[in-house]
Design a protein around this motif. Structure first.
Motif, PDB file in Angstrom:
ATOM      1  N   UNK A 153       0.826  -1.205   0.000  1.00 21.08           N
ATOM      2  CA  UNK A 153       0.000   0.000   0.000  1.00 21.08           C
ATOM      3  C   UNK A 153       0.864   1.260   0.000  1.00 21.08           C
ATOM      4  N   UNK A 154       1.984   1.219   0.725  1.00 23.29           N
ATOM      5  CA  UNK A 154       2.913   2.350   0.747  1.00 23.29           C
ATOM      6  C   UNK A 154       3.496   2.613  -0.641  1.00 23.29           C
ATOM      7  N   UNK A 155       3.714   1.551  -1.399  1.00 21.09           N
ATOM      8  CA  UNK A 155       4.268   1.715  -2.735  1.00 21.09           C
ATOM      9  C   UNK A 155       3.257   2.215  -3.759  1.00 21.09           C
ATOM     10  N   UNK A 156       1.998   1.804  -3.610  1.00 19.75           N
ATOM     11  CA  UNK A 156       0.973   2.162  -4.601  1.00 19.75           C
ATOM     12  C   UNK A 156       0.369   3.537  -4.334  1.00 19.75           C
ATOM     13  N   UNK A 157       0.158   3.882  -3.077  1.00 22.43           N
ATOM     14  CA  UNK A 157      -0.533   5.134  -2.729  1.00 22.43           C
ATOM     15  C   UNK A 157       0.054   6.380  -3.402  1.00 22.43           C
ATOM     16  N   UNK A 158       1.365   6.619  -3.333  1.00 21.28           N
ATOM     17  CA  UNK A 158       1.907   7.834  -3.953  1.00 21.28           C
ATOM     18  C   UNK A 158       1.666   7.901  -5.459  1.00 21.28           C
ATOM     19  N   UNK A 159       1.702   6.746  -6.127  1.00 21.61           N
ATOM     20  CA  UNK A 159       1.466   6.727  -7.573  1.00 21.61           C
ATOM     21  C   UNK A 159       0.051   7.202  -7.884  1.00 21.61           C
ATOM     22  N   UNK A 160      -0.910   6.678  -7.120  1.00 21.08           N
ATOM     23  CA  UNK A 160      -2.310   7.054  -7.326  1.00 21.08           C
ATOM     24  C   UNK A 160      -2.530   8.526  -6.981  1.00 21.08           C
ATOM     25  N   UNK A 161      -1.959   8.974  -5.862  1.00 25.44           N
ATOM     26  CA  UNK A 161      -2.147  10.359  -5.433  1.00 25.44           C
ATOM     27  C   UNK A 161      -1.538  11.347  -6.427  1.00 25.44           C
ATOM     28  N   UNK A 162      -0.401  10.991  -7.005  1.00 24.74           N
ATOM     29  CA  UNK A 162       0.277  11.894  -7.943  1.00 24.74           C
ATOM     30  C   UNK A 162      -0.605  12.179  -9.162  1.00 24.74           C
ATOM     31  N   UNK A 163      -1.212  11.128  -9.710  1.00 26.09           N
ATOM     32  CA  UNK A 163      -2.046  11.307 -10.897  1.00 26.09           C
ATOM     33  C   UNK A 163      -3.455  11.770 -10.547  1.00 26.09           C
ATOM     34  N   UNK A 164      -3.893  11.446  -9.337  1.00 17.57           N
ATOM     35  CA  UNK A 164      -5.228  11.836  -8.922  1.00 17.57           C
ATOM     36  C   UNK A 164      -5.319  13.345  -8.725  1.00 17.57           C
ATOM     37  N   UNK A 165      -4.294  13.933  -8.129  1.00 15.57           N
ATOM     38  CA  UNK A 165      -4.287  15.367  -7.844  1.00 15.57           C
ATOM     39  C   UNK A 165      -3.349  16.138  -8.781  1.00 15.57           C
ATOM     40  N   UNK A 166      -2.812  15.457  -9.802  1.00 13.04           N
ATOM     41  CA  UNK A 166      -1.953  16.094 -10.799  1.00 13.04           C
ATOM     42  C   UNK A 166      -0.796  16.848 -10.137  1.00 13.04           C
ATOM     43  N   UNK A 167      -0.097  16.158  -9.251  1.00 10.31           N
ATOM     44  CA  UNK A 167       1.013  16.770  -8.517  1.00 10.31           C
ATOM     45  C   UNK A 167       2.251  16.828  -9.394  1.00 10.31           C
ATOM     46  N   UNK A 168       2.915  17.957  -9.369  1.00  6.51           N
ATOM     47  CA  UNK A 168       4.097  18.159 -10.198  1.00  6.51           C
ATOM     48  C   UNK A 168       5.400  17.954  -9.439  1.00  6.51           C
ATOM     49  N   UNK A 169       5.289  17.728  -8.122  1.00  6.12           N
ATOM     50  CA  UNK A 169       6.498  17.528  -7.314  1.00  6.12           C
ATOM     51  C   UNK A 169       7.159  16.200  -7.671  1.00  6.12           C
ATOM     52  N   UNK A 170       8.421  16.077  -7.301  1.00 10.44           N
ATOM     53  CA  UNK A 170       9.140  14.834  -7.541  1.00 10.44           C
ATOM     54  C   UNK A 170       8.584  13.687  -6.707  1.00 10.44           C
ATOM     55  N   UNK A 171       8.901  12.472  -7.134  1.00 10.07           N
ATOM     56  CA  UNK A 171       8.392  11.293  -6.430  1.00 10.07           C
ATOM     57  C   UNK A 171       8.890  11.238  -4.985  1.00 10.07           C
ATOM     58  N   UNK A 172      10.086  11.760  -4.741  1.00  9.51           N
ATOM     59  CA  UNK A 172      10.659  11.680  -3.399  1.00  9.51           C
ATOM     60  C   UNK A 172       9.809  12.427  -2.382  1.00  9.51           C
TER      61      UNK A 172
END
Length: 233
Positions: A153-172
């Protein structure tokens, strides 16, 4: 549009998981749903999980150190109530949390993660117990499967959140807080998981849905005593 596709994909995965439970766990499916004791226990554990997660969200809200203390209760639902009730309890826990926080529209991805907490460790421990089991390995399996589920879940959550909210910050930026709190979450919930599981099985004498050598030994001992009593009569 992203929310639509995310809900559609998550909904299909949830449906697939439900069909898998019906097919692979059909022997226990109906009995679990008709067991009043298991239903009540599942409801209590859902309430505990939502209450603890609410407390940590309100009083310990931090990007880095927010630990969901109620996850261990969700994990225990599968072990004591079965996969079918675990599936339904995961849905109930997510919607109950949504009602409490009134966070807007339902996002089925978070419902999916709630379901995974309730059933994935349970089925993984069942699988591991068929390979090797003893009195103490169950406790190790509990922590191991919790660690795996948390990592997934820790690995998948950031991927979903990045595209869900169109975040431009780096993955880190998304992964760093989760990496920092991973060992703390694992330690707190892993310890709570083992302690409460041991209390349920030893003090309250609740039966789990997985193989327990000590339970089988006790059952054989009771059967032997009954047979000796019949012979004496």
């Amino acid at each position: 549009m992203v929310f639509l596709w995310l809900n559609l994909a998550s909904g299909l995965i949830i449906l697939f998981i439900f069909l898998l439970i019906i097919i692979l766990d059909h022997k226990n499916f109906r009995s679990d749903l008709q067991n009043i004791k298991s239903i009540v226990l599942a409801a209590i554990l859902v309430a505990i999980a939502v209450a603890l997660n609410t407390i940590t969200k309100v009083f310990l809200h931090s990007v880095i150190f927010e630990i969901k203390l109620g996850n261990f209760a969700l994990v225990l639902i599968g072990f004591f109530a079965g996969g079918a009730l675990g599936f339904l309890a995961g849905i109930a826990a997510d919607f109950l949390g949504l009602i409490i926080f009134s966070s807007g529209a339902t996002i089925l991805f978070f419902t999916l993660t709630s379901i995974l907490w309730c059933i994935l460790p349970y089925y993984l421990v069942r699988l591991l117990s068929k390979i090797y089991t003893s009195k103490w390995t169950t406790y190790f399996y509990l922590v191991l499967t919790y660690a795996f589920t948390l990592l997934l879940i820790t690995g998948i959550n950031p991927i979903v959140l990045k595209y869900m909210y169109n975040l431009n910050d780096g993955w880190w930026v998304l992964y760093l807080p989760r990496i920092i709190k991973y060992p703390l979450d694992l330690t707190v919930n892993g310890l709570a998981l083992v302690v409460v599981y041991r209390i349920f099985t030893n003090s309250i004498s609740l039966n789990t849905k997985i193989y327990q050598p000590e339970r089988k030994k006790d059952k054989n001992l009771n059967l032997q005593i009954e047979q000796e009593g019949d012979m004496n009569d």
